[in-house]
Write a protein that holds these residues in place. Structure first.
Motif, mmCIF file in Angstrom:
data_model
loop_
_atom_site.group_PDB
_atom_site.id
_atom_site.type_symbol
_atom_site.label_atom_id
_atom_site.label_comp_id
_atom_site.label_asym_id
_atom_site.label_seq_id
_atom_site.Cartn_x
_atom_site.Cartn_y
_atom_site.Cartn_z
ATOM 1 N N VAL A 162 0.992 -1.053 0.073
ATOM 2 C CA VAL A 162 -0.207 0.005 0.030
ATOM 3 C C VAL A 162 0.786 1.335 0.079
ATOM 4 C CG1 VAL A 162 -1.708 1.303 1.270
ATOM 5 C CG2 VAL A 162 -1.859 -1.200 1.207
ATOM 6 N N PRO A 163 0.678 2.130 -0.861
ATOM 7 C CA PRO A 163 1.669 3.240 -0.927
ATOM 8 C C PRO A 163 1.332 4.256 0.011
ATOM 9 C CG PRO A 163 -0.055 3.381 -2.593
ATOM 10 C CD PRO A 163 -0.331 2.107 -2.032
ATOM 11 N N ALA A 164 2.595 4.714 0.747
ATOM 12 C CA ALA A 164 2.468 5.675 1.838
ATOM 13 C C ALA A 164 1.839 7.306 1.200
ATOM 14 C CB ALA A 164 3.975 5.855 2.487
ATOM 15 N N PRO A 165 1.066 7.652 2.081
ATOM 16 C CA PRO A 165 0.712 9.171 1.690
ATOM 17 C C PRO A 165 1.646 9.900 1.380
ATOM 18 C CG PRO A 165 0.194 8.623 3.873
ATOM 19 C CD PRO A 165 0.764 7.443 3.653
ATOM 20 N N LYS A 166 1.587 10.919 0.339
ATOM 21 C CA LYS A 166 2.724 11.750 -0.290
ATOM 22 C C LYS A 166 2.800 12.832 0.827
ATOM 23 C CE LYS A 166 1.764 10.973 -4.968
ATOM 24 N NZ LYS A 166 1.635 11.841 -6.234
ATOM 25 N N PRO A 167 4.063 13.212 1.303
ATOM 26 C CA PRO A 167 4.034 14.409 2.296
ATOM 27 C C PRO A 167 3.743 15.801 1.795
ATOM 28 C CG PRO A 167 6.206 13.826 1.148
ATOM 29 C CD PRO A 167 5.283 12.762 0.681
ATOM 30 N N ALA A 168 3.262 16.474 2.634
ATOM 31 C CA ALA A 168 2.773 17.972 2.318
ATOM 32 C C ALA A 168 3.790 18.641 1.540
ATOM 33 C CB ALA A 168 2.314 18.562 3.538
ATOM 34 N N ARG A 169 3.431 19.441 0.692
ATOM 35 C CA ARG A 169 4.327 20.284 -0.082
ATOM 36 C C ARG A 169 4.675 21.378 0.772
ATOM 37 N NH1 ARG A 169 2.161 21.696 -6.098
ATOM 38 N NH2 ARG A 169 1.723 19.396 -6.832
ATOM 39 N N THR A 170 6.037 21.701 0.528
ATOM 40 C CA THR A 170 6.804 22.601 1.365
ATOM 41 C C THR A 170 6.581 24.091 0.538
ATOM 42 O OG1 THR A 170 8.859 22.160 0.126
ATOM 43 C CG2 THR A 170 8.511 21.040 2.304
ATOM 44 N N ALA A 171 7.180 25.039 1.184
ATOM 45 C CA ALA A 171 6.818 26.338 0.472
ATOM 46 C C ALA A 171 7.267 26.447 -0.607
ATOM 47 C CB ALA A 171 7.319 27.550 1.801
ATOM 48 N N PRO A 172 8.795 26.197 -0.851
ATOM 49 C CA PRO A 172 9.139 26.192 -2.201
ATOM 50 C C PRO A 172 8.702 25.287 -3.420
ATOM 51 C CG PRO A 172 10.801 25.902 -0.493
ATOM 52 C CD PRO A 172 9.713 25.643 0.049
ATOM 53 N N ARG A 173 8.237 24.181 -2.796
ATOM 54 C CA ARG A 173 7.325 23.300 -4.051
ATOM 55 C C ARG A 173 6.223 24.099 -4.046
ATOM 56 N NH1 ARG A 173 6.933 17.208 -2.450
ATOM 57 N NH2 ARG A 173 6.031 17.368 -4.363
ATOM 58 N N VAL A 174 5.399 24.625 -3.382
ATOM 59 C CA VAL A 174 4.053 25.303 -3.461
ATOM 60 C C VAL A 174 4.250 26.429 -4.336
ATOM 61 C CG1 VAL A 174 2.376 26.418 -2.411
ATOM 62 C CG2 VAL A 174 2.854 24.559 -1.428
ATOM 63 N N LEU A 175 5.323 27.065 -4.179
ATOM 64 C CA LEU A 175 5.623 28.416 -4.962
ATOM 65 C C LEU A 175 6.222 27.992 -6.407
ATOM 66 C CD1 LEU A 175 7.282 30.802 -2.418
ATOM 67 C CD2 LEU A 175 5.054 30.710 -3.361
ATOM 68 N N ALA A 176 6.431 27.026 -6.707
ATOM 69 C CA ALA A 176 6.775 26.525 -7.966
ATOM 70 C C ALA A 176 5.548 26.488 -8.893
ATOM 71 C CB ALA A 176 7.494 25.108 -7.994
ATOM 72 N N ASP A 177 4.390 26.492 -8.503
ATOM 73 C CA ASP A 177 3.453 26.683 -9.371
ATOM 74 C C ASP A 177 3.204 27.965 -9.951
ATOM 75 O OD1 ASP A 177 0.214 27.172 -9.482
ATOM 76 O OD2 ASP A 177 0.571 24.801 -10.081
ATOM 77 N N PRO A 178 2.934 28.021 -11.285
ATOM 78 C CA PRO A 178 2.998 29.563 -11.591
ATOM 79 C C PRO A 178 1.867 30.147 -11.429
ATOM 80 C CG PRO A 178 3.572 28.031 -13.432
ATOM 81 C CD PRO A 178 3.220 27.194 -12.312
ATOM 82 N N ALA A 179 0.676 29.558 -11.437
ATOM 83 C CA ALA A 179 -0.694 30.292 -11.086
ATOM 84 C C ALA A 179 -0.579 30.934 -9.554
ATOM 85 C CB ALA A 179 -1.813 29.435 -11.397
ATOM 86 N N PHE A 180 -0.285 29.798 -8.814
ATOM 87 C CA PHE A 180 -0.340 29.955 -7.221
ATOM 88 C C PHE A 180 0.877 31.127 -6.900
ATOM 89 C CE2 PHE A 180 1.091 29.419 -2.834
ATOM 90 C CZ PHE A 180 -0.094 29.923 -2.401
ATOM 91 N N ARG A 181 2.162 31.062 -7.671
ATOM 92 C CA ARG A 181 2.957 32.243 -7.389
ATOM 93 C C ARG A 181 2.381 33.528 -7.922
ATOM 94 N NH1 ARG A 181 6.696 29.809 -9.915
ATOM 95 N NH2 ARG A 181 6.788 30.836 -11.928
ATOM 96 N N ARG A 182 1.786 33.659 -8.682
ATOM 97 C CA ARG A 182 1.294 35.072 -9.258
ATOM 98 C C ARG A 182 0.337 35.385 -8.251
ATOM 99 N NH1 ARG A 182 -0.260 34.157 -15.460
ATOM 100 N NH2 ARG A 182 1.800 33.941 -16.418
ATOM 101 N N VAL A 183 -0.393 34.557 -7.633
ATOM 102 C CA VAL A 183 -1.326 35.021 -6.617
ATOM 103 C C VAL A 183 -0.604 35.630 -5.468
ATOM 104 C CG1 VAL A 183 -3.253 34.469 -5.077
ATOM 105 C CG2 VAL A 183 -3.347 33.602 -7.424
ATOM 106 N N VAL A 184 0.385 34.801 -4.990
ATOM 107 C CA VAL A 184 1.218 35.425 -3.969
ATOM 108 C C VAL A 184 1.921 36.739 -4.259
ATOM 109 C CG1 VAL A 184 3.195 34.976 -2.421
ATOM 110 C CG2 VAL A 184 1.350 33.055 -3.082
#
Length: 447
Positions: free
Chosen positions: A250-272
Protein backbone atom coordinates in the motif's frame (compact mmCIF):
# COMPACT_ATOMS: atom_id res chain seq x y z
CA UNK A 1 0.15 22.55 -18.65
CA UNK A 2 -1.78 24.44 -21.27
CA UNK A 3 -3.77 27.62 -21.63
CA UNK A 4 -7.42 27.28 -22.49
CA UNK A 5 -8.75 29.73 -25.02
CA UNK A 6 -12.32 29.68 -23.80
CA UNK A 7 -13.93 32.84 -22.56
CA UNK A 8 -14.69 31.48 -19.08
CA UNK A 9 -12.63 32.92 -16.26
CA UNK A 10 -9.80 30.82 -14.85
CA UNK A 11 -11.06 30.99 -11.31
CA UNK A 12 -14.71 30.20 -12.06
CA UNK A 13 -14.93 26.41 -12.54
CA UNK A 14 -18.05 24.93 -14.12
CA UNK A 15 -20.95 24.51 -11.74
CA UNK A 16 -22.60 21.10 -11.82
CA UNK A 17 -26.35 21.14 -11.48
CA UNK A 18 -27.46 20.91 -7.86
CA UNK A 19 -23.94 21.23 -6.43
CA UNK A 20 -22.99 23.94 -3.97
CA UNK A 21 -26.52 24.94 -3.03
CA UNK A 22 -25.90 24.16 0.64
CA UNK A 23 -22.99 25.30 2.74
CA UNK A 24 -21.37 22.30 4.48
CA UNK A 25 -21.99 21.93 8.21
CA UNK A 26 -18.26 22.12 8.93
CA UNK A 27 -18.13 25.60 7.40
CA UNK A 28 -21.06 26.74 9.53
CA UNK A 29 -19.45 25.27 12.66
CA UNK A 30 -16.16 27.02 11.89
CA UNK A 31 -18.12 30.21 11.32
CA UNK A 32 -19.68 29.86 14.78
CA UNK A 33 -16.22 29.40 16.31
CA UNK A 34 -14.95 32.50 14.52
CA UNK A 35 -18.03 34.47 15.55
CA UNK A 36 -17.50 33.72 19.24
CA UNK A 37 -13.74 34.26 19.04
CA UNK A 38 -14.10 37.57 17.23
CA UNK A 39 -16.43 38.87 19.92
CA UNK A 40 -13.67 38.09 22.39
CA UNK A 41 -10.83 39.61 20.36
CA UNK A 42 -12.65 42.69 19.08
CA UNK A 43 -13.75 43.60 22.60
CA UNK A 44 -10.08 44.24 23.29
CA UNK A 45 -8.92 45.28 19.84
CA UNK A 46 -11.47 48.07 19.51
CA UNK A 47 -9.98 50.09 22.38
CA UNK A 48 -6.27 49.35 21.97
CA UNK A 49 -5.39 51.86 19.19
CA UNK A 50 -6.86 54.75 21.14
CA UNK A 51 -5.31 53.52 24.38
CA UNK A 52 -1.84 53.17 22.91
CA UNK A 53 -1.83 56.51 21.07
CA UNK A 54 -3.73 58.70 23.51
CA UNK A 55 -3.19 56.77 26.73
CA UNK A 56 0.46 55.73 26.45
CA UNK A 57 1.39 58.62 24.14
CA UNK A 58 2.84 56.61 21.25
CA UNK A 59 3.58 58.56 18.08
CA UNK A 60 2.00 57.44 14.78
CA UNK A 61 5.40 56.05 13.73
CA UNK A 62 5.73 54.05 16.96
CA UNK A 63 2.19 52.80 16.66
CA UNK A 64 2.73 51.77 13.04
CA UNK A 65 5.89 49.82 13.90
CA UNK A 66 4.22 48.38 17.01
CA UNK A 67 1.17 47.17 15.11
CA UNK A 68 3.17 46.04 12.11
CA UNK A 69 5.60 43.96 14.18
CA UNK A 70 2.79 42.00 15.76
CA UNK A 71 1.24 41.40 12.35
CA UNK A 72 4.64 40.25 11.12
CA UNK A 73 4.96 37.81 14.01
CA UNK A 74 1.53 36.47 13.16
CA UNK A 75 2.61 35.97 9.56
CA UNK A 76 5.69 33.94 10.44
CA UNK A 77 3.76 31.68 12.82
CA UNK A 78 1.19 30.96 10.08
CA UNK A 79 3.86 28.97 8.25
CA UNK A 80 4.36 26.80 11.33
CA UNK A 81 0.62 26.36 11.81
CA UNK A 82 0.09 25.34 8.20
CA UNK A 83 3.00 22.91 8.26
CA UNK A 84 1.88 21.25 11.50
CA UNK A 85 -1.68 20.91 10.21
CA UNK A 86 -0.57 19.15 7.02
CA UNK A 87 1.91 16.77 8.65
CA UNK A 88 0.37 13.36 9.23
CA UNK A 89 -3.10 14.44 8.11
CA UNK A 90 -6.10 15.14 10.29
CA UNK A 91 -4.37 17.68 12.52
CA UNK A 92 -6.17 20.76 11.26
CA UNK A 93 -8.60 20.91 14.17
CA UNK A 94 -5.91 20.24 16.79
CA UNK A 95 -3.59 22.98 15.52
CA UNK A 96 -6.44 25.45 15.09
CA UNK A 97 -7.70 24.67 18.60
CA UNK A 98 -4.26 25.40 20.06
CA UNK A 99 -4.30 28.79 18.36
CA UNK A 100 -7.79 29.64 19.63
CA UNK A 101 -6.80 28.63 23.17
CA UNK A 102 -3.64 30.76 23.09
CA UNK A 103 -5.64 33.80 22.00
CA UNK A 104 -8.13 33.24 24.82
CA UNK A 105 -5.34 32.98 27.40
CA UNK A 106 -3.85 36.25 26.14
CA UNK A 107 -6.83 38.08 27.70
CA UNK A 108 -5.57 37.00 31.11
CA UNK A 109 -2.21 38.49 30.15
CA UNK A 110 -3.89 41.85 29.54
CA UNK A 111 -5.60 41.52 32.90
CA UNK A 112 -2.30 40.87 34.69
CA UNK A 113 -0.36 43.52 32.75
CA UNK A 114 -2.21 46.47 34.25
CA UNK A 115 -0.84 49.60 32.61
CA UNK A 116 2.63 48.22 31.86
CA UNK A 117 3.47 48.61 28.19
CA UNK A 118 5.68 45.50 28.26
CA UNK A 119 2.90 43.34 29.66
CA UNK A 120 0.42 44.67 27.11
CA UNK A 121 2.91 43.97 24.33
CA UNK A 122 3.42 40.39 25.54
CA UNK A 123 -0.34 39.79 25.73
CA UNK A 124 -0.87 41.22 22.25
CA UNK A 125 1.95 39.03 20.94
CA UNK A 126 0.29 35.93 22.41
CA UNK A 127 -3.03 36.89 20.81
CA UNK A 128 -1.45 37.43 17.40
CA UNK A 129 0.56 34.21 17.67
CA UNK A 130 -2.64 32.31 18.40
CA UNK A 131 -4.31 33.93 15.42
CA UNK A 132 -1.36 33.06 13.22
CA UNK A 133 -1.38 29.40 14.25
CA UNK A 134 -5.10 28.88 13.66
CA UNK A 135 -5.77 30.84 10.46
CA UNK A 136 -4.26 28.55 7.83
CA UNK A 137 -5.64 25.27 9.30
CA UNK A 138 -9.08 26.84 9.64
CA UNK A 139 -9.14 28.10 6.05
CA UNK A 140 -7.81 24.75 4.85
CA UNK A 141 -10.70 22.98 6.60
CA UNK A 142 -13.11 25.25 4.75
CA UNK A 143 -11.56 24.44 1.36
CA UNK A 144 -11.51 20.71 2.15
CA UNK A 145 -15.17 20.72 3.22
CA UNK A 146 -16.69 22.65 0.31
CA UNK A 147 -16.63 21.78 -3.42
CA UNK A 148 -14.24 23.90 -5.51
CA UNK A 149 -17.06 25.57 -7.48
CA UNK A 150 -18.65 26.83 -4.23
CA UNK A 151 -15.55 28.03 -2.36
CA UNK A 152 -16.47 31.69 -2.76
CA UNK A 153 -19.86 31.17 -1.16
CA UNK A 154 -18.40 28.99 1.61
CA UNK A 155 -15.84 31.64 2.52
CA UNK A 156 -18.53 34.30 2.23
CA UNK A 157 -20.71 32.51 4.79
CA UNK A 158 -17.76 31.98 7.12
CA UNK A 159 -16.56 35.56 6.82
CA UNK A 160 -20.10 36.85 7.38
CA UNK A 161 -20.34 34.92 10.65
CA UNK A 162 -16.81 36.00 11.56
CA UNK A 163 -17.75 39.62 10.90
CA UNK A 164 -20.84 39.28 13.06
CA UNK A 165 -18.47 38.68 15.94
CA UNK A 166 -16.38 41.66 14.88
CA UNK A 167 -19.56 43.72 14.83
CA UNK A 168 -20.69 42.61 18.28
CA UNK A 169 -17.28 42.78 19.96
CA UNK A 170 -16.85 46.58 20.06
CA UNK A 171 -20.50 46.97 21.03
CA UNK A 172 -20.09 44.57 23.96
CA UNK A 173 -16.91 46.39 25.04
CA UNK A 174 -18.72 49.74 24.88
CA UNK A 175 -21.61 48.42 26.99
CA UNK A 176 -19.27 46.86 29.56
CA UNK A 177 -17.26 50.06 29.92
CA UNK A 178 -20.44 52.09 30.20
CA UNK A 179 -21.91 49.76 32.85
CA UNK A 180 -18.70 49.48 34.92
CA UNK A 181 -17.47 53.09 34.69
CA UNK A 182 -14.51 52.34 32.40
CA UNK A 183 -13.38 49.18 34.20
CA UNK A 184 -11.09 47.61 31.61
CA UNK A 185 -10.53 44.58 33.85
CA UNK A 186 -14.17 43.62 33.35
CA UNK A 187 -13.68 43.73 29.57
CA UNK A 188 -10.63 41.46 29.79
CA UNK A 189 -12.35 38.90 32.06
CA UNK A 190 -15.44 38.68 29.87
CA UNK A 191 -13.29 38.47 26.76
CA UNK A 192 -11.39 35.52 28.25
CA UNK A 193 -14.60 33.65 29.08
CA UNK A 194 -16.02 34.17 25.58
CA UNK A 195 -12.73 33.04 24.02
CA UNK A 196 -12.85 29.77 25.97
CA UNK A 197 -16.39 29.22 24.70
CA UNK A 198 -15.06 29.36 21.14
CA UNK A 199 -12.56 26.59 21.91
CA UNK A 200 -15.37 24.42 23.31
CA UNK A 201 -17.52 24.94 20.19
CA UNK A 202 -14.57 23.92 18.01
CA UNK A 203 -14.05 20.69 19.92
CA UNK A 204 -17.72 19.71 19.96
CA UNK A 205 -18.96 20.60 16.47
CA UNK A 206 -16.00 20.60 14.05
CA UNK A 207 -14.89 17.15 12.80
CA UNK A 208 -11.29 16.15 13.36
CA UNK A 209 -10.60 15.54 9.66
CA UNK A 210 -13.11 17.30 7.38
CA UNK A 211 -11.02 16.52 4.31
CA UNK A 212 -10.64 12.76 4.77
CA UNK A 213 -10.33 11.26 1.29
CA UNK A 214 -12.74 8.61 0.16
CA UNK A 215 -11.87 5.74 -2.17
CA UNK A 216 -13.74 6.12 -5.47
CA UNK A 217 -15.67 3.09 -6.66
CA UNK A 218 -15.31 2.26 -10.34
CA UNK A 219 -18.55 1.54 -12.18
CA UNK A 220 -19.11 -2.11 -13.05
CA UNK A 221 -19.20 -2.83 -16.77
CA UNK A 222 -21.93 -5.12 -18.02
CA UNK A 223 -20.73 -8.55 -19.13
CA UNK A 224 -22.03 -9.89 -22.41
CA UNK A 225 -22.84 -13.57 -22.88
CA UNK A 226 -19.73 -14.03 -25.01
CA UNK A 227 -17.64 -12.65 -22.14
CA UNK A 228 -19.07 -15.04 -19.60
CA UNK A 229 -16.39 -16.49 -17.34
CA UNK A 230 -16.32 -20.18 -16.58
CA UNK A 231 -15.93 -21.31 -12.96
CA UNK A 232 -12.38 -22.47 -13.59
CA UNK A 233 -11.39 -19.17 -15.20
CA UNK A 234 -13.12 -17.27 -12.41
CA UNK A 235 -11.11 -19.10 -9.74
CA UNK A 236 -7.92 -18.56 -11.65
CA UNK A 237 -8.66 -14.84 -12.08
CA UNK A 238 -9.52 -14.49 -8.40
CA UNK A 239 -6.26 -16.08 -7.36
CA UNK A 240 -4.31 -13.89 -9.77
CA UNK A 241 -5.96 -10.73 -8.47
CA UNK A 242 -5.33 -11.83 -4.87
CA UNK A 243 -1.69 -12.52 -5.63
CA UNK A 244 -1.34 -9.15 -7.33
CA UNK A 245 -2.85 -7.26 -4.39
CA UNK A 246 -0.69 -9.21 -1.96
CA UNK A 247 2.45 -8.42 -3.89
CA UNK A 248 1.82 -4.68 -4.17
CA UNK A 249 2.41 -2.74 -0.94
CA UNK A 250 0.00 0.00 0.00
CA UNK A 251 1.60 3.31 -1.03
CA UNK A 252 2.39 5.69 1.78
CA UNK A 253 0.64 9.05 1.69
CA UNK A 254 2.60 11.73 -0.04
CA UNK A 255 4.14 14.33 2.26
CA UNK A 256 2.72 17.82 2.30
CA UNK A 257 4.30 20.29 -0.07
CA UNK A 258 6.82 22.67 1.40
CA UNK A 259 6.82 26.38 0.65
CA UNK A 260 9.35 26.21 -2.25
CA UNK A 261 7.38 23.40 -3.94
CA UNK A 262 4.11 25.25 -3.51
CA UNK A 263 5.59 28.43 -5.01
CA UNK A 264 6.81 26.43 -8.01
CA UNK A 265 3.26 26.48 -9.36
CA UNK A 266 3.05 29.50 -11.71
CA UNK A 267 -0.61 30.31 -11.07
CA UNK A 268 -0.25 30.17 -7.29
CA UNK A 269 2.97 32.17 -7.41
CA UNK A 270 1.21 34.96 -9.30
CA UNK A 271 -1.51 35.10 -6.65
CA UNK A 272 1.11 35.35 -3.89
CA UNK A 273 3.01 38.14 -5.65
CA UNK A 274 -0.15 40.13 -6.38
CA UNK A 275 -1.40 39.77 -2.80
CA UNK A 276 1.96 40.89 -1.43
CA UNK A 277 2.09 43.96 -3.68
CA UNK A 278 -1.40 45.03 -2.68
CA UNK A 279 -0.69 44.27 0.98
CA UNK A 280 2.32 46.60 0.95
CA UNK A 281 0.00 49.39 -0.25
CA UNK A 282 -2.49 48.84 2.61
CA UNK A 283 -2.03 51.21 5.54
CA UNK A 284 -4.20 49.37 8.07
CA UNK A 285 -7.64 49.93 9.53
CA UNK A 286 -6.36 51.51 12.74
CA UNK A 287 -4.86 54.44 10.84
CA UNK A 288 -8.12 55.00 8.97
CA UNK A 289 -10.06 55.06 12.24
CA UNK A 290 -7.53 57.45 13.81
CA UNK A 291 -7.83 59.76 10.79
CA UNK A 292 -11.61 59.73 11.10
CA UNK A 293 -11.40 60.39 14.84
CA UNK A 294 -9.09 63.36 14.29
CA UNK A 295 -11.14 64.77 11.44
CA UNK A 296 -14.47 64.50 13.24
CA UNK A 297 -13.02 65.30 16.68
CA UNK A 298 -14.89 62.33 18.15
CA UNK A 299 -14.87 61.80 21.92
CA UNK A 300 -12.62 58.97 23.05
CA UNK A 301 -15.62 57.00 24.35
CA UNK A 302 -17.10 56.80 20.84
CA UNK A 303 -13.91 55.63 19.14
CA UNK A 304 -14.63 51.87 19.66
CA UNK A 305 -17.86 52.30 17.67
CA UNK A 306 -16.10 53.29 14.42
CA UNK A 307 -15.33 49.68 13.34
CA UNK A 308 -19.03 48.86 13.58
CA UNK A 309 -19.81 50.68 10.34
CA UNK A 310 -17.29 48.76 8.23
CA UNK A 311 -18.14 45.48 9.97
CA UNK A 312 -21.85 45.93 9.24
CA UNK A 313 -21.17 46.53 5.55
CA UNK A 314 -18.81 43.56 5.43
CA UNK A 315 -21.46 41.37 7.05
CA UNK A 316 -24.09 42.33 4.47
CA UNK A 317 -21.83 41.89 1.44
CA UNK A 318 -19.64 38.88 2.31
CA UNK A 319 -22.02 36.19 1.02
CA UNK A 320 -23.12 38.08 -2.14
CA UNK A 321 -19.48 38.85 -2.95
CA UNK A 322 -18.56 35.19 -2.55
CA UNK A 323 -21.41 34.02 -4.79
CA UNK A 324 -20.50 36.64 -7.39
CA UNK A 325 -16.90 35.45 -7.33
CA UNK A 326 -18.00 31.84 -7.90
CA UNK A 327 -20.06 32.84 -10.93
CA UNK A 328 -18.00 35.52 -12.63
CA UNK A 329 -14.47 34.66 -11.54
CA UNK A 330 -12.58 35.57 -8.37
CA UNK A 331 -9.92 37.78 -9.95
CA UNK A 332 -12.19 40.71 -10.79
CA UNK A 333 -13.94 41.03 -7.37
CA UNK A 334 -10.56 40.81 -5.64
CA UNK A 335 -9.17 43.71 -7.68
CA UNK A 336 -12.37 45.76 -7.42
CA UNK A 337 -12.23 45.37 -3.65
CA UNK A 338 -8.84 47.07 -3.60
CA UNK A 339 -10.32 49.72 -5.84
CA UNK A 340 -12.86 50.39 -3.08
CA UNK A 341 -9.98 50.76 -0.61
CA UNK A 342 -8.35 53.30 -2.95
CA UNK A 343 -11.64 55.19 -3.04
CA UNK A 344 -11.65 55.22 0.78
CA UNK A 345 -8.19 56.81 0.83
CA UNK A 346 -9.28 59.49 -1.62
CA UNK A 347 -12.49 60.13 0.34
CA UNK A 348 -10.46 60.82 3.48
CA UNK A 349 -8.79 63.68 1.61
CA UNK A 350 -12.15 65.49 1.39
CA UNK A 351 -13.27 67.91 4.15
CA UNK A 352 -14.24 65.95 7.25
CA UNK A 353 -17.93 65.39 7.94
CA UNK A 354 -20.45 62.68 8.84
CA UNK A 355 -21.05 61.81 5.17
CA UNK A 356 -17.33 61.33 4.58
CA UNK A 357 -17.06 59.09 7.65
CA UNK A 358 -19.99 56.92 6.55
CA UNK A 359 -18.64 56.58 3.01
CA UNK A 360 -15.17 55.60 4.25
CA UNK A 361 -16.60 52.92 6.54
CA UNK A 362 -18.80 51.54 3.76
CA UNK A 363 -15.88 51.40 1.31
CA UNK A 364 -13.75 49.65 3.91
CA UNK A 365 -16.49 47.04 4.36
CA UNK A 366 -16.71 46.56 0.59
CA UNK A 367 -12.95 46.07 0.48
CA UNK A 368 -13.00 43.23 2.99
CA UNK A 369 -16.09 41.58 1.54
CA UNK A 370 -14.53 41.42 -1.93
CA UNK A 371 -11.01 40.40 -0.94
CA UNK A 372 -10.71 38.45 2.32
CA UNK A 373 -12.42 35.15 1.56
CA UNK A 374 -12.23 35.66 -2.20
CA UNK A 375 -8.42 35.57 -2.08
CA UNK A 376 -8.47 32.19 -0.31
CA UNK A 377 -10.99 30.85 -2.83
CA UNK A 378 -8.82 32.17 -5.67
CA UNK A 379 -5.69 30.39 -4.45
CA UNK A 380 -7.07 27.12 -3.04
CA UNK A 381 -7.78 25.28 -6.35
CA UNK A 382 -4.09 25.57 -7.29
CA UNK A 383 -3.03 23.70 -4.11
CA UNK A 384 -3.09 19.95 -3.39
CA UNK A 385 -5.35 18.74 -0.60
CA UNK A 386 -2.48 17.48 1.57
CA UNK A 387 -0.58 20.76 1.21
CA UNK A 388 -3.58 23.07 1.39
CA UNK A 389 -2.86 24.53 4.84
CA UNK A 390 0.84 25.05 4.07
CA UNK A 391 0.07 26.77 0.78
CA UNK A 392 -2.52 29.09 2.27
CA UNK A 393 -0.07 29.86 5.08
CA UNK A 394 2.53 30.92 2.52
CA UNK A 395 -0.01 33.22 0.87
CA UNK A 396 -1.18 34.71 4.17
CA UNK A 397 2.39 35.16 5.38
CA UNK A 398 3.44 37.04 2.29
CA UNK A 399 0.42 39.31 2.52
CA UNK A 400 0.87 39.97 6.25
CA UNK A 401 4.59 40.74 5.94
CA UNK A 402 3.79 43.14 3.12
CA UNK A 403 1.21 44.84 5.33
CA UNK A 404 3.91 45.19 7.99
CA UNK A 405 5.90 47.24 5.51
CA UNK A 406 2.82 49.26 4.57
CA UNK A 407 1.87 50.05 8.17
CA UNK A 408 5.40 51.06 9.16
CA UNK A 409 5.84 53.13 5.99
CA UNK A 410 2.59 55.04 6.47
CA UNK A 411 3.40 55.66 10.13
CA UNK A 412 6.77 57.10 9.16
CA UNK A 413 5.23 59.27 6.43
CA UNK A 414 2.62 60.58 8.88
CA UNK A 415 5.29 61.42 11.46
CA UNK A 416 7.60 63.17 9.00
CA UNK A 417 5.18 64.80 6.54
CA UNK A 418 1.83 64.94 8.31
CA UNK A 419 -1.37 62.94 7.77
CA UNK A 420 -2.53 64.47 4.49
CA UNK A 421 0.72 64.08 2.46
CA UNK A 422 1.06 60.56 3.87
CA UNK A 423 -2.45 59.69 2.72
CA UNK A 424 -1.80 61.08 -0.78
CA UNK A 425 1.34 58.95 -1.00
CA UNK A 426 -0.57 55.87 0.17
CA UNK A 427 -3.21 56.41 -2.53
CA UNK A 428 -0.57 56.71 -5.25
CA UNK A 429 1.21 53.56 -4.08
CA UNK A 430 -2.05 51.61 -4.00
CA UNK A 431 -2.96 52.77 -7.51
CA UNK A 432 0.40 51.55 -8.84
CA UNK A 433 0.09 48.22 -6.98
CA UNK A 434 -3.44 47.72 -8.29
CA UNK A 435 -2.28 48.24 -11.87
CA UNK A 436 0.56 45.76 -11.38
CA UNK A 437 -1.73 43.17 -9.79
CA UNK A 438 -4.13 43.46 -12.73
CA UNK A 439 -1.29 42.37 -15.02
CA UNK A 440 0.11 39.70 -12.70
CA UNK A 441 -2.99 37.73 -11.74
CA UNK A 442 -3.75 34.89 -14.16
CA UNK A 443 -6.65 35.64 -16.47
CA UNK A 444 -6.84 32.35 -18.34
CA UNK A 445 -7.32 28.80 -17.24
CA UNK A 446 -4.09 27.06 -16.29
CA UNK A 447 -4.01 23.27 -15.95
Amino acid sequence: MYLATTGRRSDAPPRPVGVGRRVPGTVVALGAVSLVTDISSEMVGAVLPLYLVLGLGLSPLQFGVFDGLFNGATALVRLLGGRLADRGGGRHRTVAGAGYLLSALSRLGLLLAGGAAGGIAAAMAADRLGKGVRTAPRDAMITLSAPPEALGRAFGVHRAMDTTGALLGPLVAFLVLWATADAYDAVFVLSFAIGLLGVVVLGLFVPADPGAPTTPVKPTRAVTPTQAVTPTRAVTATRAVSATHAAKPVPAPKPARTAPRVLADPAFRRVVVAAALLGAATIGDSFLYLLLQRGLDLPAALFPLLPLGSAACYLLLAVPAGRLADRSGRRIPFLLGHGALLAAYLTLLAPAGPAVAVLVLVLLGVFYAATDGVLMALAAPALPARGRASGLAVLQTGQALARLVGAAGFGAAWTWWGPRPALVSAALVLAVALTAAWRILPGRKVR
